[in-house]
Write an enzyme that holds these catalytic residues in place. Structure first.
Site, PDB file in Angstrom:
ATOM      1  N   ARG A 136       0.659  -1.221  -0.078  1.00 49.12           N
ATOM      2  CA  ARG A 136      -0.045   0.088  -0.093  1.00 49.12           C
ATOM      3  C   ARG A 136       0.786   1.278  -0.067  1.00 49.12           C
ATOM      4  O   ARG A 136       0.219   2.438   0.091  1.00 49.12           O
ATOM      5  CB  ARG A 136      -0.698   0.106   1.258  1.00 49.12           C
ATOM      6  CG  ARG A 136      -2.225  -0.651   1.026  1.00 49.12           C
ATOM      7  CD  ARG A 136      -2.858  -0.808   2.496  1.00 49.12           C
ATOM      8  NE  ARG A 136      -4.241  -0.318   2.529  1.00 49.12           N
ATOM      9  CZ  ARG A 136      -5.361  -1.122   2.422  1.00 49.12           C
ATOM     10  NH1 ARG A 136      -4.763  -2.687   2.131  1.00 49.12           N
ATOM     11  NH2 ARG A 136      -6.215  -0.910   2.336  1.00 49.12           N
ATOM     12  N   ARG A 182     -18.856  -4.153   7.949  1.00 51.91           N
ATOM     13  CA  ARG A 182     -17.596  -3.725   8.457  1.00 51.91           C
ATOM     14  C   ARG A 182     -17.600  -2.399   9.253  1.00 51.91           C
ATOM     15  O   ARG A 182     -18.206  -1.547   8.885  1.00 51.91           O
ATOM     16  CB  ARG A 182     -16.465  -3.947   7.321  1.00 51.91           C
ATOM     17  CG  ARG A 182     -15.767  -5.163   7.313  1.00 51.91           C
ATOM     18  CD  ARG A 182     -14.740  -5.398   6.058  1.00 51.91           C
ATOM     19  NE  ARG A 182     -14.009  -4.136   5.805  1.00 51.91           N
ATOM     20  CZ  ARG A 182     -13.006  -4.177   4.978  1.00 51.91           C
ATOM     21  NH1 ARG A 182     -13.067  -5.082   3.916  1.00 51.91           N
ATOM     22  NH2 ARG A 182     -12.246  -3.048   5.022  1.00 51.91           N
ATOM     23  N   ARG A 209     -10.640   6.483   3.808  1.00 56.09           N
ATOM     24  CA  ARG A 209      -9.713   5.251   3.231  1.00 56.09           C
ATOM     25  C   ARG A 209      -9.484   5.624   1.809  1.00 56.09           C
ATOM     26  O   ARG A 209      -8.281   5.166   1.326  1.00 56.09           O
ATOM     27  CB  ARG A 209     -10.525   3.951   3.332  1.00 56.09           C
ATOM     28  CG  ARG A 209     -10.343   3.377   4.718  1.00 56.09           C
ATOM     29  CD  ARG A 209     -11.514   2.362   4.941  1.00 56.09           C
ATOM     30  NE  ARG A 209     -11.544   1.034   4.061  1.00 56.09           N
ATOM     31  CZ  ARG A 209     -12.631   0.398   3.847  1.00 56.09           C
ATOM     32  NH1 ARG A 209     -13.719   1.017   4.447  1.00 56.09           N
ATOM     33  NH2 ARG A 209     -12.618  -0.529   2.678  1.00 56.09           N
TER      34      ARG A 209
HETATM   35  P1  AP5 Z   1      -8.588  -3.997   3.463  1.00 58.80           P
HETATM   36  O1  AP5 Z   1      -9.403  -4.832   4.075  1.00 58.80           O
HETATM   37  O2  AP5 Z   1      -7.453  -4.289   2.808  1.00 58.80           O
HETATM   38  O3  AP5 Z   1      -9.869  -2.958   2.699  1.00 58.80           O
HETATM   39  P2  AP5 Z   1      -9.586  -2.251   1.205  1.00 58.80           P
HETATM   40  O4  AP5 Z   1      -8.158  -2.227   0.733  1.00 58.80           O
HETATM   41  O5  AP5 Z   1      -9.917  -0.707   2.002  1.00 58.80           O
HETATM   42  O6  AP5 Z   1     -10.324  -2.852   0.499  1.00 58.80           O
HETATM   43  P3  AP5 Z   1     -11.886  -3.634   0.834  1.00 58.80           P
HETATM   44  O7  AP5 Z   1     -11.622  -4.877   1.256  1.00 58.80           O
HETATM   45  O8  AP5 Z   1     -12.655  -2.600   1.295  1.00 58.80           O
HETATM   46  O9  AP5 Z   1     -12.434  -3.768  -0.855  1.00 58.80           O
HETATM   47  P4  AP5 Z   1     -12.293  -4.701  -1.819  1.00 58.80           P
HETATM   48  O10 AP5 Z   1     -11.665  -4.342  -3.017  1.00 58.80           O
HETATM   49  O11 AP5 Z   1     -11.805  -6.127  -1.117  1.00 58.80           O
HETATM   50  O12 AP5 Z   1     -13.874  -4.799  -2.377  1.00 58.80           O
HETATM   51  P5  AP5 Z   1     -14.974  -6.061  -2.369  1.00 58.80           P
HETATM   52  O13 AP5 Z   1     -14.582  -7.189  -3.155  1.00 58.80           O
HETATM   53  O14 AP5 Z   1     -15.245  -6.533  -1.014  1.00 58.80           O
HETATM   54  O15 AP5 Z   1      -7.998  -2.830   4.596  1.00 58.80           O
HETATM   55  C1  AP5 Z   1      -8.783  -2.342   5.594  1.00 58.80           C
HETATM   56  C2  AP5 Z   1      -7.685  -1.706   6.695  1.00 58.80           C
HETATM   57  O16 AP5 Z   1      -6.688  -2.447   7.042  1.00 58.80           O
HETATM   58  C3  AP5 Z   1      -7.207  -0.352   5.871  1.00 58.80           C
HETATM   59  O17 AP5 Z   1      -7.782   0.716   6.051  1.00 58.80           O
HETATM   60  C4  AP5 Z   1      -5.616  -0.347   6.661  1.00 58.80           C
HETATM   61  O18 AP5 Z   1      -6.088   0.032   8.015  1.00 58.80           O
HETATM   62  C5  AP5 Z   1      -5.508  -2.039   7.115  1.00 58.80           C
HETATM   63  N1  AP5 Z   1      -4.422  -2.314   6.289  1.00 58.80           N
HETATM   64  C6  AP5 Z   1      -4.857  -3.388   5.320  1.00 58.80           C
HETATM   65  N2  AP5 Z   1      -3.623  -3.772   4.748  1.00 58.80           N
HETATM   66  C7  AP5 Z   1      -2.738  -2.971   4.969  1.00 58.80           C
HETATM   67  C8  AP5 Z   1      -1.408  -2.688   4.742  1.00 58.80           C
HETATM   68  N3  AP5 Z   1      -0.908  -3.412   3.593  1.00 58.80           N
HETATM   69  N4  AP5 Z   1      -0.670  -1.569   5.263  1.00 58.80           N
HETATM   70  C9  AP5 Z   1      -1.320  -0.745   6.215  1.00 58.80           C
HETATM   71  N5  AP5 Z   1      -2.706  -0.909   6.662  1.00 58.80           N
HETATM   72  C10 AP5 Z   1      -3.175  -2.061   6.098  1.00 58.80           C
HETATM   73  O19 AP5 Z   1     -16.203  -5.282  -2.855  1.00 58.80           O
HETATM   74  C11 AP5 Z   1     -16.738  -4.383  -2.171  1.00 58.80           C
HETATM   75  C12 AP5 Z   1     -18.273  -4.229  -2.356  1.00 58.80           C
HETATM   76  O20 AP5 Z   1     -18.550  -4.280  -3.767  1.00 58.80           O
HETATM   77  C13 AP5 Z   1     -18.745  -5.706  -1.945  1.00 58.80           C
HETATM   78  O21 AP5 Z   1     -20.106  -5.253  -1.501  1.00 58.80           O
HETATM   79  C14 AP5 Z   1     -19.145  -6.495  -3.301  1.00 58.80           C
HETATM   80  O22 AP5 Z   1     -20.293  -7.177  -3.303  1.00 58.80           O
HETATM   81  C15 AP5 Z   1     -19.299  -5.211  -4.120  1.00 58.80           C
HETATM   82  N6  AP5 Z   1     -18.837  -5.803  -5.585  1.00 58.80           N
HETATM   83  C16 AP5 Z   1     -17.694  -6.126  -5.932  1.00 58.80           C
HETATM   84  N7  AP5 Z   1     -17.486  -6.370  -7.117  1.00 58.80           N
HETATM   85  C17 AP5 Z   1     -18.553  -5.590  -7.830  1.00 58.80           C
HETATM   86  C18 AP5 Z   1     -18.841  -5.304  -9.068  1.00 58.80           C
HETATM   87  N8  AP5 Z   1     -18.292  -5.646 -10.083  1.00 58.80           N
HETATM   88  N9  AP5 Z   1     -20.049  -4.700  -9.484  1.00 58.80           N
HETATM   89  C19 AP5 Z   1     -20.799  -4.199  -8.270  1.00 58.80           C
HETATM   90  N10 AP5 Z   1     -20.604  -4.452  -7.050  1.00 58.80           N
HETATM   91  C20 AP5 Z   1     -19.205  -5.023  -6.507  1.00 58.80           C
HETATM   92 MG    MG Z   2     -11.069  -6.650   0.316  1.00 61.19          MG
END
Ligand code: AP5
Ligand code: MG
Length: 211
Positions: A87, A154, A165
Site C-alpha cells: 500500500r 464492517r 480510506r
Molecule cells: P482492507 O480490508 O484491505 O480494505 P481495502 O483495501 O480498503 O479494500 P476492501 O476490502 O474495502 O475492498 P475490496 O476491493 O476487497 O472490495 P470487495 O470485493 O469487498 O484494509 C482494511 C484496513 O486494514 C485498511 O484501511 C488499513 O487500516 C489496514 N491495512 C490493510 N492492509 C494494510 C497494509 N498493507 N498496510 C497498512 N495497513 C493495512 O467489494 C466491495 C463491495 O462491492 C462488495 O459489497 C461487493 O459485493 C461489491 N462488488 C464487488 N465487485 C463488484 C462489481 N463488479 N459490481 C458491483 N458491486 C461489486
Molecule cells: Mg477486501
C-alpha cells in the site's frame, strides 16, 4: 505449471476480495490479504498499539506489522493472490525483496462507485463471502448464501471512514500502481462492470501469464 503469484491492486471497494475468491477457486492458490489478517487480530497489542486504532480511522497500520504478516503467509503459500498489500513504496520494496510476481492486476473503479460499494457491503461472519445490499443481494436478508452464516457490516464501511480510506489510498497507494505501470507489467482491468465481466478479464490475464 507452478502455481501463480498474483498481485491484485485497486482502491477500497474496487472488488479485490470478490475477484480473489474466484482466483482461489479457479487456480487453487491461497488468498493472502492483510485486511482480513488484521481484522482477525484487531485487538493484538504491538509496540505501535493495536491494529484497531488505525483501521477504525481508515489509516494504514505501521509497515513492520503488515510486512511480518505477509512474509509468513507467502512462505507458507504454494501460489497466492495477494490483496491489500503493498500500500506504499516501502511495502513495495519489501515485497520485492521476499518474492517474485507473475501477474500484477489493477482494478480501475471511480470514486463515487467505490463509496456506493463500500457503504452497501455486507460480509459473512463465518466464511467471509461478500454481498451488497443492492448489487449482490443474498437470497435471504442478513444470511450468507454460501454457508448460512450471519452477514455484518464492517466497522470501517461507514461513509466517513470509507472516504478517508479512499483518500489515504490515493495518497499512498497510487504511487505503487504507477510503479508497476512504469515497469510495464501492470494489467489494467475495467472494474466498473459486473463481477462476472470483470472475472473474465482477470481469469484470462492470470491464465495467460502463469504458464
Ligand atoms: P482492507 O480490508 O484491505 O480494505 P481495502 O483495501 O480498503 O479494500 P476492501 O476490502 O474495502 O475492498 P475490496 O476491493 O476487497 O472490495 P470487495 O470485493 O469487498 O484494509 C482494511 C484496513 O486494514 C485498511 O484501511 C488499513 O487500516 C489496514 N491495512 C490493510 N492492509 C494494510 C497494509 N498493507 N498496510 C497498512 N495497513 C493495512 O467489494 C466491495 C463491495 O462491492 C462488495 O459489497 C461487493 O459485493 C461489491 N462488488 C464487488 N465487485 C463488484 C462489481 N463488479 N459490481 C458491483 N458491486 C461489486
Ligand atoms: Mg477486501
Amino acid at each position: 505449471m507452478s502455481n501463480p503469484h498474483v498481485l491484485l491492486l485497486g482502491a477500497p471497494g474496487a472488488g479485490k476480495g470478490t475477484q480473489s475468491r474466484r482466483l482461489v477457486d479457479e487456480f487453487g492458490i491461497e488468498h493472502v490479504t492483510t485486511g482480513d489478517a488484521l481484522r482477525e487480530n484487531k485487538q493484538m497489542e504491538t509496540e505501535y498499539g493495536t491494529p484497531a486504532e488505525y483501521m477504525d480511522a481508515g489509516e494504514l497500520v505501521p509497515d513492520p506489522v503488515v510486512n511480518e504478516i505477509v512474509k509468513v503467509a507467502l512462505e507458507e503459500a504454494d501460489g497466492y493472490v495477494l490483496d491489500g498489500y503493498p500500500r506504499n513504496e516501502s511495502q513495495t520494496e519489501y515485497l520485492d525483496s521476499i518474492t517474485d510476481l507473475d501477474v500484477v492486476l489493477y482494478l480501475d473503479v471511480a470514486e463515487d462507485e467505490l463509496v456506493r460499494r463500500l457503504t452497501g457491503r455486507r460480509v459473512c461472519d463465518d466464511c467471509g463471502a461478500t454481498f451488497h445490499v443492492e448489487f449482490d443481494q443474498p437470497e435471504e436478508e442478513g444470511v450468507c448464501d454460501e454457508c448460512g452464516g450471519d452477514l455484518y457490516q464492517r466497522e470501517d464501511d461507514t461513509e466517513e471512514t470509507a472516504r478517508e480510506r479512499i483518500s489515504v489510498y490515493e495518497e499512498n497507494t497510487t504511487p505503487v500502481v504507477e510503479y508497476f505501470r512504469d515497469q510495464g507489467v501492470l494489467v489494467e482491468v475495467d472494474g466498473e462492470r459486473t463481477p462476472d465481466e470483470v472475472w473474465t478479464d482477470v481469469r484470462d490475464a492470470v491464465a495467460e501469464r502463469a504458464d
